[in-house]
Design an enzyme around this catalytic site. Structure first.
Site, mmCIF file in Angstrom:
data_model
loop_
_atom_site.group_PDB
_atom_site.id
_atom_site.type_symbol
_atom_site.label_atom_id
_atom_site.label_comp_id
_atom_site.label_asym_id
_atom_site.label_seq_id
_atom_site.Cartn_x
_atom_site.Cartn_y
_atom_site.Cartn_z
ATOM 1 N N ASN A 33 0.960 -1.244 0.041
ATOM 2 C CA ASN A 33 0.076 -0.021 0.104
ATOM 3 C C ASN A 33 0.890 1.111 -0.109
ATOM 4 O OD1 ASN A 33 -1.888 2.219 0.478
ATOM 5 N ND2 ASN A 33 -2.313 1.587 2.644
ATOM 6 N N LYS B 219 0.219 4.338 -0.326
ATOM 7 C CA LYS B 219 -0.649 5.404 0.155
ATOM 8 C C LYS B 219 -0.302 6.637 -0.737
ATOM 9 C CE LYS B 219 -0.036 3.502 4.743
ATOM 10 N NZ LYS B 219 -0.213 3.733 6.196
ATOM 11 N N HIS C 126 -9.709 1.471 4.798
ATOM 12 C CA HIS C 126 -8.523 1.689 5.700
ATOM 13 C C HIS C 126 -8.737 2.536 6.829
ATOM 14 C CE1 HIS C 126 -4.364 3.073 6.326
ATOM 15 N NE2 HIS C 126 -3.933 1.894 5.770
ATOM 16 N N GLU D 134 -6.832 5.075 7.746
ATOM 17 C CA GLU D 134 -6.719 6.800 7.348
ATOM 18 C C GLU D 134 -7.737 6.890 6.686
ATOM 19 O OE1 GLU D 134 -2.924 5.879 5.282
ATOM 20 O OE2 GLU D 134 -2.163 5.410 7.225
ATOM 21 N N GLU E 2 -5.658 -4.527 10.926
ATOM 22 C CA GLU E 2 -4.645 -3.263 11.052
ATOM 23 C C GLU E 2 -4.971 -2.378 12.183
ATOM 24 O OE1 GLU E 2 -2.400 -2.248 7.177
ATOM 25 O OE2 GLU E 2 -4.313 -0.836 7.079
ATOM 26 N N GLY F 119 1.993 3.163 10.775
ATOM 27 C CA GLY F 119 3.071 4.155 10.545
ATOM 28 C C GLY F 119 3.661 4.559 11.979
ATOM 29 N N SER G 107 3.027 -1.420 10.586
ATOM 30 C CA SER G 107 4.405 -1.384 10.693
ATOM 31 C C SER G 107 4.969 -2.810 10.653
ATOM 32 C CB SER G 107 4.534 -0.968 12.269
ATOM 33 O OG SER G 107 4.303 0.385 12.533
ATOM 34 N N GLY H 155 2.750 -0.933 4.456
ATOM 35 C CA GLY H 155 2.728 0.569 4.117
ATOM 36 C C GLY H 155 4.186 0.788 3.701
#
Ligand code: PGA
Length: 251
Positions: free
Chosen positions: A9, A11, A95, A97, A167, A173, A213, A234
């Protein structure tokens, strides 16, 4: 035996040149690898470029988002038909985010899941608790409500085209990954919830990815937990070496 899946991903990172190079590096190493499934999800403007590089290889193309309609007056959005046109196989939905930064709610996420599956895309549905929910011992309740809502209205047959990514919000992150015990416990709960709603067969076939992570150092343990079938990667997917090492450690 479920075939593992590793998804990059990207992003809102890369440039056109970097996207092309990164995809080419992955393809060079894994273009004919079939023991593990690999997919790359670049930013929308680079779907075409990356799609060209992946064309005819074993590495699949995925999108990070979609609007639950084929076309229409939805300024700034991406239609389902557009993803199919660009030969996307996967789409990430729900997701963290998008839930927490862009304000998407469970109902909207469910509309995306339903529409994407109806069009023939494979959906990567993300679920995960916040740190506060974990501290208050609400992890299971959070996973249950997000999952049940995301899969609402689907048949057992449709659920076979859904991959669930676990997740935890606090792991995304941050450099703090879920421990193997936490990841396994949540993955087992997700599989159990799918079993309760959609039956044994759907639960057994369900791919569950670990995300947040995951890197070249912790992947070997996390990818081989009994109920974990791969990863949604990510930051570590933005460097070919790291990403390839995660893919290799899943074998
Ligand atoms: P991260 O992101 O690997 O950078 O933590 C994972 C994700 O958000 O999918």
């Amino acid at each position: 035996m479920r075939q593992r899946l590793i998804v990059g991903n990207w992003k809102m990172f890369t440039t056109a040149a970097k996207a092309r190079r990164l995809a080419a590096d992955v393809v060079e190493e894994l273009g004919s690898e079939t023991r593990v499934r690999v997919a790359l999800c670049p930013p929308v403007p680079y779907l075409g470029i990356v799609g060209e590089v992946l064309s005819g290889t074993a590495v699949a193309l995925g999108a990070q988002n979609v609007y639950p309609e084929n076309e229409g007056a939805f300024t700034g959005e991406i239609g389902i038909n557009m993803l199919l046109d660009l030969r996307c196989r996967y789409v990430i939905v729900g997701h963290s985010e998008r839930r927490h930064t862009l304000g998407e709610d469970d109902r909207f996420i469910n509309r995306k899941v339903v529409a994407a599956l109806a069009a023939g895309l494979e959906v990567i549905a993300c679920v995960g608790e916040t740190l506060e929910q974990r501290r208050k011992r609400q992890t299971r309740a959070c996973l249950e409500s997000q999952l049940i809502s995301a899969l609402s209205g689907l048949t057992a047959e449709q659920v076979r085209h859904v991959v669930v990514a676990y997740e935890p919000v606090w792991a995304i992150g941050t450099g703090v990954n879920a421990t193997p015990e936490q990841a396994q416990e949540s993955a087992a709960e997700i599989r159990e919830l799918v079993k309760e709603r959609f039956g044994e067969e759907s639960a057994r076939a369900l791919l569950i990815l670990d995300g947040g992570s995951v890197n070249a150092t912790n992947a070997a343990t996390l990818m081989h937990l009994p109920d974990m079938d791969g990863g949604l990667i990510g930051h570590a997917s933005l460097e070919a070496d790291q990403f390839l090492s995660i893919v290799r450690s899943s074998l």
